[in-house]
Design an enzyme around this catalytic site. Structure first.
Site, mmCIF file in Angstrom:
data_model
loop_
_atom_site.group_PDB
_atom_site.id
_atom_site.type_symbol
_atom_site.label_atom_id
_atom_site.label_comp_id
_atom_site.label_asym_id
_atom_site.label_seq_id
_atom_site.Cartn_x
_atom_site.Cartn_y
_atom_site.Cartn_z
ATOM 1 N N HIS A 226 1.370 -3.266 -1.034
ATOM 2 C CA HIS A 226 1.230 -4.199 0.172
ATOM 3 C C HIS A 226 2.643 -5.367 -0.387
ATOM 4 C CE1 HIS A 226 -1.006 -6.801 -2.062
ATOM 5 N NE2 HIS A 226 -1.694 -5.801 -2.477
ATOM 6 N N ARG A 280 -4.113 -7.939 4.064
ATOM 7 C CA ARG A 280 -2.373 -8.003 2.910
ATOM 8 C C ARG A 280 -1.778 -6.568 3.730
ATOM 9 N NH1 ARG A 280 -6.959 -8.050 -0.186
ATOM 10 N NH2 ARG A 280 -6.514 -7.336 -1.667
ATOM 11 N N TYR A 344 -13.004 1.582 -11.422
ATOM 12 C CA TYR A 344 -12.423 3.111 -11.557
ATOM 13 C C TYR A 344 -12.697 4.448 -10.883
ATOM 14 C CZ TYR A 344 -8.312 -0.047 -11.954
ATOM 15 O OH TYR A 344 -7.066 -0.266 -10.960
ATOM 16 N N HIS A 370 -3.499 -0.532 -1.850
ATOM 17 C CA HIS A 370 -3.512 -1.506 -3.227
ATOM 18 C C HIS A 370 -3.619 -1.153 -4.256
ATOM 19 C CE1 HIS A 370 -5.397 -4.179 0.128
ATOM 20 N NE2 HIS A 370 -5.521 -3.068 0.481
ATOM 21 N N ALA A 372 -5.325 -0.708 -7.647
ATOM 22 C CA ALA A 372 -5.677 0.368 -8.380
ATOM 23 C C ALA A 372 -5.925 1.417 -7.526
ATOM 24 C CB ALA A 372 -7.636 -0.478 -8.578
ATOM 25 N N TYR A 407 4.793 24.009 -9.158
ATOM 26 C CA TYR A 407 4.696 23.256 -10.666
ATOM 27 C C TYR A 407 4.741 21.577 -11.152
ATOM 28 C CZ TYR A 407 3.503 27.501 -9.863
ATOM 29 O OH TYR A 407 2.937 29.095 -9.635
#
Ligand code: SIN
Length: 447
Positions: A226, A280, A344, A370, A372, A407
């Site tokens: 964003h 956002r 994560y 975002h 992450a 590939y």
């Protein structure tokens, strides 16, 4: 790895004539399962054959009446299978047996060996059937002509020889039959029709859904964060703040960039735009989609990583207020979970449905997301190791254009100046991409 019972092993065995996309499917599955955190490896029989018998095998080598060659080919398949079994008997969780496996006799040998030599193994046979001559020709042109088997041959001779090889396989090909009592999925003409038989279990059902969403049509995937937010300016994490003035400007410039990428309204109408439910991101999508005159889809799944008790803090504040967490996060950012928040690894499992959504789309996809979240998505398409995910570079005010091919994945990164709208291709990253692509090209070996 997420959910598979530790001792449960899975063997995914390919079936099909040459140039039916078996290696493509194997590589996609490998990527997907590695990205989910499973220890997964592909065992490609063609690679063993090239290693043992060399690359100078013309079509006569694949003739079932050529006894010596048939014996050599069977030995190569056996070696690949032995390595696969050893892998599953050690730390391997999922192994992919990438080969033609076109006869009942071969499949029976593989199935019996797996059952006798591997404990607690589930086998799924994946047969790719295609009778669309254009798709086959295209596959030969795009993949087989760069195959090490044909590097020293001109394209016409190589195509002729490869078609001859297919003929040899056709003479002995037996499609998977119900009487073989196998658990299987048949993918017919790239998803035109799908048949599933005796598939049980959570992970195998997941694999089936993934396969049902795959296709081979190239289309770009645009990833962008964003526009800059007020929290970005203050170096705070989390929250649900709005765009900064610069963020609004970036969103406008992004809209203009996409107008240039998709010059007609008809093209723009094809764009599949996804964003999160956070202010956002939706504000950015509002501005961009207003310029493009298209709609967007808001998905909670795309919301930024939940930073739990650290919500709204700067990194300096986190270090002071939660020194232990700060230190723990530094040691392993992949597995570190913010108290009452996410890691994560949690994100990867949260956004898995987004992968299906993007894979399924035959139209251009635009994700306004975002940092992450985009790291996780990028890693999937770019084939990064999951340990690399938290460190991946997803710059602010830049757009990453990915075009996945059979590939490799082509990548262009463009930095957009929010004030002037100046666009600058990020050369350094481009170089990395080229090297990666080269490495991938050098290492891929096809059937
Ligand atoms: C196979 O038939 O599975 C191996 C094909 C090859 O040697 O390329």
């Amino acid at each position: 790895m997420q959910d598979c019972h530790k001792s449960q092993k899975i063997a995914l065995c390919m079936v099909g004539l040459p140039a039916r996309g078996k290696t493509y499917i194997s590589r996609k599955l490998h990527r997907y399962l590695n990205w989910l955190g499973y220890n997964c490896k592909v065992f490609n029989i063609g690679n063993y054959r090239r290693e043992i018998c060399g690359t100078e095998c013309d079509k006569s080598f694949f003739d079932s009446k050529n006894e010596q060659a048939t014996k050599a080919r069977n030995e190569c398949a056996q070696m690949a299978l032995n390595d696969l079994i050893n892998y599953l008997n050690s730390d391997g969780e999922i192994a992919i047996f990438d080969g033609t496996n076109t006869t009942k006799e071969r499949r029976n040998m593989v199935q019996c060996s797996l059952l006798q030599q591997c404990q607690n193994v589930q086998t799924l046979w994946i047969e790719s059937i295609c009778d669309d001559a254009d798709v086959i020709q295209n596959n030969i042109r795009l993949t087989k002509l760069n195959n090490p088997d044909y590097v020293s041959m001109n394209p016409e001779d190589a195509t002729k020889d490869f078609l001859g090889r297919i003929k040899m396989y056709e003479e002995v090909y037996q499609k998977i039959d119900l009487d073989e009592n196998l658990s299987f999925i048949k993918l017919i003409n790239i998803g035109e029709d799908i048949q599933i038989h005796k598939v049980k279990g959570y992970l195998l059902s997941k694999i089936i859904s993934y396969l049902m969403n795959l296709h081979i049509y190239p289309r770009p995937i645009y990833l962008t964060r964003h526009g800059g937010s007020t929290f970005n300016q203050e170096n705070r994490v989390g929250g649900d703040c709005d765009l900064s003035q610069q963020g609004i400007q970036y969103s406008e410039q992004l809209g203009k960039f996409l107008l240039d990428e998709f010059p007609t309204q008809e093209q723009r109408n094809q764009i599949h735009c996804l964003t999160s439910t956070m202010k956002r991101a939706t504000h950015t999508a509002d501005i961009v989609c207003n310029i493009l005159k298209i709609n967007y889809l808001q998905l909670k799944t795309l919301d930024e990583i939940n930073v739990g008790i650290c919500d709204g803090l700067t990194y300096t504040q986190i270090a002071i207020q939660f020194p232990e967490d700060f230190a723990e996060r530094k040691v392993n950012k992949l597995t570190y979970r913010y108290p009452r928040g996410e890691s994560y690894l949690d994100l990867i499992s949260r956004i898995e449905p987004i992968i299906y959504e993007i894979e399924r789309s035959r139209e251009p996809v635009l994700v306004i997301g975002h940092q992450a979240i985009l790291r996780c998505l990028y890693a999937y398409f770019h084939r990064n190791e999951i340990s690399e995910v938290p460190q991946l570079e997803i710059p602010i005010h830049a757009i990453i254009k990915l075009t996945p091919a059979a590939y490799y994945c082509e990548e262009i990164r463009i930095k957009i100046d929010p004030e002037t709208g100046e666009r600058k291709q990020i050369e350094e990253d481009l170089q990395i991409t080229r090297i990666n692509m080269l490495t991938k090209k050098k290492s891929y070996i096809l059937l």
